[in-house]
Design an enzyme around this catalytic site. Sequence first.
Site, mmCIF file in Angstrom:
data_model
loop_
_atom_site.group_PDB
_atom_site.id
_atom_site.type_symbol
_atom_site.label_atom_id
_atom_site.label_comp_id
_atom_site.label_asym_id
_atom_site.label_seq_id
_atom_site.Cartn_x
_atom_site.Cartn_y
_atom_site.Cartn_z
ATOM 1 N N GLU A 47 0.851 -1.186 0.000
ATOM 2 C CA GLU A 47 0.000 0.000 0.000
ATOM 3 C C GLU A 47 0.885 1.234 0.000
ATOM 4 O O GLU A 47 1.753 1.391 0.864
ATOM 5 C CB GLU A 47 -0.919 0.037 1.225
ATOM 6 C CG GLU A 47 -1.827 1.262 1.204
ATOM 7 C CD GLU A 47 -2.548 1.548 2.520
ATOM 8 O OE1 GLU A 47 -3.356 2.483 2.545
ATOM 9 O OE2 GLU A 47 -2.287 0.845 3.521
ATOM 10 N N ASP A 72 5.130 4.745 3.624
ATOM 11 C CA ASP A 72 4.852 6.159 3.891
ATOM 12 C C ASP A 72 6.147 6.809 4.364
ATOM 13 O O ASP A 72 7.052 6.111 4.842
ATOM 14 C CB ASP A 72 3.758 6.321 4.947
ATOM 15 C CG ASP A 72 3.002 7.634 4.807
ATOM 16 O OD1 ASP A 72 1.812 7.603 4.433
ATOM 17 O OD2 ASP A 72 3.594 8.705 5.071
ATOM 18 N N ASP A 121 -2.776 12.377 -2.057
ATOM 19 C CA ASP A 121 -2.913 13.809 -2.293
ATOM 20 C C ASP A 121 -3.239 14.006 -3.775
ATOM 21 O O ASP A 121 -2.477 13.554 -4.634
ATOM 22 C CB ASP A 121 -1.603 14.508 -1.938
ATOM 23 C CG ASP A 121 -1.703 16.030 -1.997
ATOM 24 O OD1 ASP A 121 -2.539 16.549 -2.755
ATOM 25 O OD2 ASP A 121 -0.915 16.703 -1.294
ATOM 26 N N ASP A 157 -11.504 9.719 -3.112
ATOM 27 C CA ASP A 157 -12.742 10.492 -3.061
ATOM 28 C C ASP A 157 -12.731 11.596 -4.104
ATOM 29 O O ASP A 157 -13.750 12.231 -4.364
ATOM 30 C CB ASP A 157 -12.913 11.137 -1.688
ATOM 31 C CG ASP A 157 -11.844 12.210 -1.471
ATOM 32 O OD1 ASP A 157 -10.649 11.833 -1.437
ATOM 33 O OD2 ASP A 157 -12.180 13.400 -1.357
#
Length: 220
Positions: A47, A72, A121, A157
Amino acid sequence: MGRKKLERFADNAVRFNIVENGKEKFGKMAGKWRSEHFQNEHDLVVELGCGRGEYTTGLGEKFPDKNFVGVDIKGSRIWVGSSYAIAHNLDNIAFLRTQIEQIDAHFGEDEVSELWITFPDPRPKDKDEKRRLTAPRFMEMYKKLIAKDGWLKFKTDNTPLFDYTLELIETGQIKVKNLSHTHNLYESEFMDEHFGVKTKYEQLFYDKGEDIKYLKFQFA
């Protein structure tokens, strides 16, 4: 830097389930995640931009027969997912702290069975297009890392980012096969692929009434 962050960074420095700069394994794991870290031959799921690791740990709990690596750059966020994995004895979960621009130094060719991009982002400014995680330069990198029969899965989204990604595919800038997509995951035939796992941001956007977009494909 606050004391809380310093304490988390100190924890990260000694945790087996975190690979980061300064540790022996950092930069040496390409092609070796199964053999040297997980010590099995299970599928490797990665991920990108995992944040606090809700998705990585959620999938790791549901699929104990697969290996998961959350990536990350924020060490304080990774600490949260790492802590959850340790507390729940999830040995099939690890975290890599690095810039996503550098992941090809940390995963080998065809090593990844499935790659998730979750709520990145959107980088809406035109000048930032190359920094979008679905931009062609990133896709070329992912293509080398994902196995020939592996999948890339993307959730967001953000409608402009989703449509931008679809346009890249439809215009042939990204060559794929077996593409499936929806602008409303929770009202679609792909609902089962949600697996009942939501990231913090996914829940936030969903509560605000935003439809969750989802696509998956294999590279051609």
